[in-house]
Scaffold this active site. Structure first.
Site, PDB file in Angstrom:
ATOM      1  N   ASP A  32       5.004  55.135  99.944  1.00 10.81           N
ATOM      2  CA  ASP A  32       3.734  55.160  99.139  1.00 10.81           C
ATOM      3  C   ASP A  32       2.470  54.761  99.918  1.00 10.81           C
ATOM      4  OD1 ASP A  32       1.584  54.885  97.166  1.00 10.81           O
ATOM      5  OD2 ASP A  32       3.324  55.147  95.600  1.00 10.81           O
ATOM      6  N   LEU A  34      -0.356  53.940  98.639  1.00 10.32           N
ATOM      7  CA  LEU A  34      -0.971  53.178  97.796  1.00 10.32           C
ATOM      8  C   LEU A  34      -2.460  53.783  97.422  1.00 10.32           C
ATOM      9  CD1 LEU A  34      -0.197  49.574  99.359  1.00 10.32           C
ATOM     10  CD2 LEU A  34       0.988  51.001  97.401  1.00 10.32           C
ATOM     11  N   ALA A  82       5.613  61.609  95.066  1.00 11.87           N
ATOM     12  CA  ALA A  82       4.148  61.449  95.816  1.00 11.87           C
ATOM     13  C   ALA A  82       3.346  62.670  95.534  1.00 11.87           C
ATOM     14  CB  ALA A  82       4.360  61.076  97.127  1.00 11.87           C
ATOM     15  N   GLY A  83       2.292  62.406  95.045  1.00  8.10           N
ATOM     16  CA  GLY A  83       1.153  63.209  94.895  1.00  8.10           C
ATOM     17  C   GLY A  83      -0.298  62.974  94.146  1.00  8.10           C
ATOM     18  N   SER A 125       6.175  69.780  86.646  1.00  4.89           N
ATOM     19  CA  SER A 125       5.147  69.335  85.384  1.00  4.89           C
ATOM     20  C   SER A 125       5.352  70.519  84.531  1.00  4.89           C
ATOM     21  CB  SER A 125       3.615  69.188  85.672  1.00  4.89           C
ATOM     22  OG  SER A 125       2.839  69.195  84.904  1.00  4.89           O
ATOM     23  N   TYR A 150      -4.456  71.748  90.381  1.00  6.40           N
ATOM     24  CA  TYR A 150      -3.194  70.686  90.124  1.00  6.40           C
ATOM     25  C   TYR A 150      -1.793  71.501  89.859  1.00  6.40           C
ATOM     26  CZ  TYR A 150       0.105  67.637  88.175  1.00  6.40           C
ATOM     27  OH  TYR A 150       1.351  66.769  87.855  1.00  6.40           O
ATOM     28  N   LYS A 154       1.708  72.548  91.891  1.00  2.24           N
ATOM     29  CA  LYS A 154       3.071  72.214  91.402  1.00  2.24           C
ATOM     30  C   LYS A 154       3.738  73.435  91.451  1.00  2.24           C
ATOM     31  CE  LYS A 154       3.290  67.639  90.863  1.00  2.24           C
ATOM     32  NZ  LYS A 154       4.028  66.853  91.685  1.00  2.24           N
ATOM     33  N   LEU A 201      -4.616  61.162  77.368  1.00  6.34           N
ATOM     34  CA  LEU A 201      -4.946  60.559  76.009  1.00  6.34           C
ATOM     35  C   LEU A 201      -4.637  59.033  75.917  1.00  6.34           C
ATOM     36  CD1 LEU A 201      -5.935  61.032  72.956  1.00  6.34           C
ATOM     37  CD2 LEU A 201      -3.693  61.714  72.621  1.00  6.34           C
ATOM     38  N   ASP A 294      -7.054  73.902  77.581  1.00  2.00           N
ATOM     39  CA  ASP A 294      -5.932  72.933  76.881  1.00  2.00           C
ATOM     40  C   ASP A 294      -5.420  74.017  75.979  1.00  2.00           C
ATOM     41  OD1 ASP A 294      -6.087  70.466  77.870  1.00  2.00           O
ATOM     42  OD2 ASP A 294      -7.145  69.787  75.943  1.00  2.00           O
TER      43      ASP A 294
HETATM   44  P1  NAD Z   1       0.919  58.061  90.136  1.00  2.77           P
HETATM   45  O1  NAD Z   1      -0.436  58.486  90.604  1.00  2.77           O
HETATM   46  O2  NAD Z   1       0.735  56.595  89.298  1.00  2.77           O
HETATM   47  O3  NAD Z   1       2.125  57.899  91.201  1.00  2.77           O
HETATM   48  C1  NAD Z   1       2.006  58.957  92.390  1.00  2.77           C
HETATM   49  C2  NAD Z   1       2.193  58.017  93.583  1.00  2.77           C
HETATM   50  O4  NAD Z   1       2.055  58.719  94.663  1.00  2.77           O
HETATM   51  C3  NAD Z   1       1.069  56.983  93.724  1.00  2.77           C
HETATM   52  O5  NAD Z   1       1.526  55.634  93.956  1.00  2.77           O
HETATM   53  C4  NAD Z   1       0.192  57.256  95.122  1.00  2.77           C
HETATM   54  O6  NAD Z   1      -0.317  56.227  95.595  1.00  2.77           O
HETATM   55  C5  NAD Z   1       1.430  58.157  95.763  1.00  2.77           C
HETATM   56  N1  NAD Z   1       0.814  59.084  96.730  1.00  2.77           N
HETATM   57  C6  NAD Z   1      -0.140  59.926  96.429  1.00  2.77           C
HETATM   58  N2  NAD Z   1      -0.169  60.670  97.541  1.00  2.77           N
HETATM   59  C7  NAD Z   1       0.359  60.251  98.592  1.00  2.77           C
HETATM   60  C8  NAD Z   1       0.874  60.473  99.945  1.00  2.77           C
HETATM   61  N3  NAD Z   1       0.320  61.571 100.394  1.00  2.77           N
HETATM   62  N4  NAD Z   1       1.834  59.897 100.468  1.00  2.77           N
HETATM   63  C9  NAD Z   1       2.284  59.057 100.032  1.00  2.77           C
HETATM   64  N5  NAD Z   1       2.054  58.574  98.575  1.00  2.77           N
HETATM   65  C10 NAD Z   1       1.265  59.112  97.981  1.00  2.77           C
HETATM   66  O7  NAD Z   1       1.370  59.188  89.350  1.00  2.77           O
HETATM   67  P2  NAD Z   1       2.721  59.417  88.461  1.00  2.77           P
HETATM   68  O8  NAD Z   1       2.131  59.725  86.797  1.00  2.77           O
HETATM   69  O9  NAD Z   1       3.367  58.364  88.637  1.00  2.77           O
HETATM   70  O10 NAD Z   1       3.351  60.894  88.727  1.00  2.77           O
HETATM   71  C11 NAD Z   1       4.436  60.891  89.592  1.00  2.77           C
HETATM   72  C12 NAD Z   1       4.421  62.270  89.923  1.00  2.77           C
HETATM   73  O11 NAD Z   1       5.027  62.970  88.661  1.00  2.77           O
HETATM   74  C13 NAD Z   1       3.479  63.054  90.545  1.00  2.77           C
HETATM   75  O12 NAD Z   1       4.015  64.146  91.491  1.00  2.77           O
HETATM   76  C14 NAD Z   1       2.775  63.722  89.300  1.00  2.77           C
HETATM   77  O13 NAD Z   1       2.437  65.152  89.827  1.00  2.77           O
HETATM   78  C15 NAD Z   1       4.185  64.062  88.319  1.00  2.77           C
HETATM   79  N6  NAD Z   1       3.929  64.139  87.027  1.00  2.77           N
HETATM   80  C16 NAD Z   1       3.304  63.342  86.256  1.00  2.77           C
HETATM   81  C17 NAD Z   1       2.745  63.556  85.124  1.00  2.77           C
HETATM   82  C18 NAD Z   1       2.140  62.453  84.416  1.00  2.77           C
HETATM   83  O14 NAD Z   1       1.580  62.831  83.176  1.00  2.77           O
HETATM   84  N7  NAD Z   1       2.084  61.243  84.705  1.00  2.77           N
HETATM   85  C19 NAD Z   1       3.406  64.670  84.332  1.00  2.77           C
HETATM   86  C20 NAD Z   1       3.887  65.491  85.191  1.00  2.77           C
HETATM   87  C21 NAD Z   1       4.032  65.471  86.349  1.00  2.77           C
HETATM   88  C1  WQD Z   2      -3.023  65.379  75.428  1.00  2.00           C
HETATM   89  C2  WQD Z   2      -3.961  65.941  73.941  1.00  2.00           C
HETATM   90  C3  WQD Z   2      -6.077  66.649  74.668  1.00  2.00           C
HETATM   91  C4  WQD Z   2      -7.768  63.160  75.917  1.00  2.00           C
HETATM   92  C5  WQD Z   2      -2.150  66.658  81.303  1.00  2.00           C
HETATM   93  C6  WQD Z   2      -1.775  67.573  82.388  1.00  2.00           C
HETATM   94  C7  WQD Z   2      -0.458  67.811  82.646  1.00  2.00           C
HETATM   95  C8  WQD Z   2       0.425  66.664  82.767  1.00  2.00           C
HETATM   96  C9  WQD Z   2       0.194  65.579  81.619  1.00  2.00           C
HETATM   97  C10 WQD Z   2       0.871  65.801  85.017  1.00  2.00           C
HETATM   98  C11 WQD Z   2      -4.760  67.255  74.308  1.00  2.00           C
HETATM   99  C12 WQD Z   2      -6.302  65.322  73.886  1.00  2.00           C
HETATM  100  C13 WQD Z   2      -6.907  63.960  75.547  1.00  2.00           C
HETATM  101  C14 WQD Z   2      -8.937  62.707  75.231  1.00  2.00           C
HETATM  102  C15 WQD Z   2      -8.186  64.133  73.399  1.00  2.00           C
HETATM  103  N1  WQD Z   2       0.057  65.828  83.986  1.00  2.00           N
HETATM  104  N2  WQD Z   2      -7.347  64.568  74.318  1.00  2.00           N
HETATM  105  N3  WQD Z   2      -9.058  63.125  74.237  1.00  2.00           N
HETATM  106  O1  WQD Z   2      -3.522  67.824  78.725  1.00  2.00           O
HETATM  107  O2  WQD Z   2      -1.182  67.692  77.653  1.00  2.00           O
HETATM  108  O3  WQD Z   2      -1.644  67.201  79.858  1.00  2.00           O
HETATM  109  O4  WQD Z   2      -1.429  65.414  81.443  1.00  2.00           O
HETATM  110  O5  WQD Z   2       1.131  66.734  85.358  1.00  2.00           O
HETATM  111  O6  WQD Z   2      -0.393  68.473  83.731  1.00  2.00           O
HETATM  112  O7  WQD Z   2      -2.554  68.608  81.948  1.00  2.00           O
HETATM  113  O8  WQD Z   2      -2.577  65.372  78.371  1.00  2.00           O
HETATM  114  O9  WQD Z   2      -3.049  63.437  77.837  1.00  2.00           O
HETATM  115  O10 WQD Z   2      -4.899  64.687  78.740  1.00  2.00           O
HETATM  116  O11 WQD Z   2      -4.023  65.225  76.439  1.00  2.00           O
HETATM  117  O12 WQD Z   2      -8.591  64.385  72.396  1.00  2.00           O
HETATM  118  O13 WQD Z   2      -9.868  61.947  76.114  1.00  2.00           O
HETATM  119  O14 WQD Z   2      -5.088  64.930  73.793  1.00  2.00           O
HETATM  120  O15 WQD Z   2      -7.162  67.639  74.379  1.00  2.00           O
HETATM  121  O16 WQD Z   2      -4.464  67.735  73.182  1.00  2.00           O
HETATM  122  P1  WQD Z   2      -2.287  67.212  78.582  1.00  2.00           P
HETATM  123  P2  WQD Z   2      -3.658  64.690  77.923  1.00  2.00           P
END
Ligand code: NAD
Ligand code: WQD
Length: 338
Positions: A32, A34, A82-83, A125, A150, A154, A201, A294
Site C-alpha cells: 500500500d 498509504l 489498490a486504487g 464496482s 472513476y 474500473k 452517505l 445518480d
Molecule cells: P480505500 O481508499 O480505503 O483503499 C484503497 C487503498 O489503496 C488505500 O489504502 C490506498 O492507500 C491504496 N492505494 C491507492 N493507490 C495506490 C497505489 N498506486 N499503490 C498502492 N496502494 C495504493 O478504498 P476502499 O473503499 O477500501 O476500496 C478498495 C477497492 O474497492 C478500490 O479499488 C475501490 O475502487 C473498490 N471499491 C470500493 C467501493 C466503496 O464504496 N468503498 C465500492 C466498489 C469498489
Molecule cells: C448513496 C445515496 C445519494 C451523500 C458511490 C459510487 C460507487 C461506489 C459506492 C466505489 C445516493 C445519497 C449521498 C450525501 C445523499 N464506490 N446521498 N447525501 O452514489 O450509490 O455510490 O459509492 O466504487 O461507485 O458512485 O453511494 O454513498 O455516495 O450515495 O443524499 O451527502 O445517498 O444521492 O442516493 P453511490 P453514496
C-alpha cells in the site's frame, strides 16, 4: 500454503479482508502506498487476530516495488484493491485515476506474469453498470454507460482482465462488483476513515451523528421511490470480506464476474432513521436537488454468487449501522494520522 498478496490492504475494505484471511490462517502480504490507508488499521488487524502480516510501503505503479515482493514471498493469489475511489475527485483529476486504476492494474499483471502468479481477485464496482432502467441488476445487464472517470477506469480494468484471461488460459481471474459497502468489524477497532469531508452517505451521516458536521444534504427527494429519496444496496463489510474468501476458494481458469450485494435496497430516509435509532443522535438534514449522475435506485441480483460461490450476505441493516457506530463513536477522529 502460499501467501495472499493484498494490494491496497491498508485501506477500508482491504484491512477487513486481511483480517478475515488471517482468521482463516492464511498468510497475508500487504502492499500500500498509504495515500488513503493506515498502518494503524493493520496494527489493529494484528491485535484483533493475534497474527502478524507482512507490510510493504510500495506503489502498484512501480514494477520494482511489486517484483521485490514477489521475489521475497511465495504468493499464490493476489487480491487487487489498490486504487483511487472518489467519484468527484475522478472528474477533476482523471489522469490520476487512469494512472492508478488502469496503468497500476496493467503493471500488477505484468509483475504477476514475471513471478508466474496466475490467480487474481479484482475489486470492481456496481458503478460499471451505470444507470440501469430497472432493478435488480444482474451480471448480464449492460455495462459501459459509466457517468464518471472513476467508473470508466474500473470498467477498462475489467475489459483488460477479461481479454488477458482469454489470451492466457492459465490465468484465473474473478472480478467482484461491490454495491455499497458499509459497516465495520464488530470489534469497533477498525472501520472506514475517509479523508476530509466524505462524499458517501454513511460516512457523512456518522460525522453528523458525532457532531463534526452540522447537517446532511439529501440529494433528491423527488425520485420515483417510495419516499422520494435514492435507494441503494448497502452491504456489511464483513459479508463483503466473506465474499472474497469464497471467490478465492472458487477461483478457476478464465474470467468471471460476480455482484456482491444483498439484493435489498434502502432509501436515504430509511438510513437516516436507522442511524438515529441506533445512535440515539438526531440527524439534521436538508433537501437538495438530485446529484448529477445518480440513479433513483440501484440494488443487486446476488443470486449468481449464491449459486456459484455459495456466498450470500447475512448481516442486516441494523447490524451494519450498529457496527459502524461502535467504530465511529469510539474513534471520532478515525485513525491517528501517520
Ligand atoms: P480505500 O481508499 O480505503 O483503499 C484503497 C487503498 O489503496 C488505500 O489504502 C490506498 O492507500 C491504496 N492505494 C491507492 N493507490 C495506490 C497505489 N498506486 N499503490 C498502492 N496502494 C495504493 O478504498 P476502499 O473503499 O477500501 O476500496 C478498495 C477497492 O474497492 C478500490 O479499488 C475501490 O475502487 C473498490 N471499491 C470500493 C467501493 C466503496 O464504496 N468503498 C465500492 C466498489 C469498489
Ligand atoms: C448513496 C445515496 C445519494 C451523500 C458511490 C459510487 C460507487 C461506489 C459506492 C466505489 C445516493 C445519497 C449521498 C450525501 C445523499 N464506490 N446521498 N447525501 O452514489 O450509490 O455510490 O459509492 O466504487 O461507485 O458512485 O453511494 O454513498 O455516495 O450515495 O443524499 O451527502 O445517498 O444521492 O442516493 P453511490 P453514496
Amino acid at each position: 500454503m502460499k501467501k495472499v498478496l493484498i494490494t491496497g490492504g491498508a485501506g477500508y475494505i482491504g484491512s477487513h479482508i486481511a483480517l478475515a484471511l488471517l482468521d482463516r490462517d492464511r498468510e497475508v502480504v500487504v502492499v500500500d502506498n498509504l495515500v488513503n490507508g493506515s498502518l494503524q488499521a493493520l496494527a489493529r488487524v494484528e491485535t484483533i487476530t493475534g497474527k502478524k502480516l507482512f507490510f510493504y510501503h510500495g506503489d502498484i505503479r512501480s514494477a520494482a516495488d511489486l517484483d521485490n515482493i514477489f521475489r521475497r514471498h511465495h504468493i499464490g493469489e493476489v487480491i487487487h484493491m489498490a486504487g483511487l475511489k472518489s467519484v468527484s475527485e475522478s472528474i477533476s483529476r482523471p489522469d490520476d485515476y487512469y494512472q492508478n486504476n488502469v496503468v497500476g492494474t496493467l503493471n500488477l499483471l505484468d509483475s504477476m506474469r514475471r513471478a508466474r502468479v496466475r490467480r487474481l481477485i479484482f475489486s470492481s464496482s456496481a458503478t460499471v453498470y451505470g444507470p440501469q432502467p430497472c432493478c435488480p441488476v444482474d451480471e448480464s445487464c449492460p455495462t459501459g454507460a459509466t457517468t464518471n472517470p472513476y467508473g470508466t477506469t474500473k470498467l477498462i480494468a475489467e475489459h483488460y482482465l477479461r481479454e488477458l484471461a482469454a489470451a492466457e488460459p492459465q490465468l484465473a481471474i474473478t472480478a467482484l462488483r461491490y454495491f455499497n459497502p458499509i459497516g465495520a468489524h464488530e470489534s469497533g477497532l477498525i472501520g472506514e476513515d475517509p479523508c476530509g469531508i466524505p462524499t458517501n452517505l454513511l460516512p457523512y451521516i456518522f460525522q453528523v451523528a458525532i457532531g463534526k458536521l452540522e447537517h446532511l444534504c439529501v440529494y433528491g427527494t423527488d425520485y420515483p421511490t417510495p419516499d422520494g429519496t435514492g435507494v441503494r444496496d448497502y452491504i456489511h463489510i464483513m459479508d463483503l470480506a466473506a465474499g472474497h474468501l469464497k471467490a478465492l476458494d472458487n477461483l478457476q481458469p478464465g474470467f468471471r464476474v460476480y455482484n456482491l450485494g444483498t439484493g435489498k435496497g434502502y432509501s436515504v430516509m430509511e438510513i437516516i432513521n436507522a442511524v438515529e435509532k441506533i445512535s440515539g443522535r438526531q440527524i439534521k438534514w436538508q433537501p437538495r436537488k438530485r446529484r448529477k449522475g445518480d440513479a433513483a435506485e440501484c440494488y443487486a441480483d446476488p443470486s449468481l454468487a449464491q449459486r456459484e460461490l455459495s456466498w450470500q450476505a447475512e448481516r442486516c441493516l441494523e447490524k451494519m449501522i450498529a457496527d459502524a457506530w461502535r467504530w465511529h463513536s469510539a474513534y471520532p477522529q478515525g485513525y491517528v494520522k501517520e
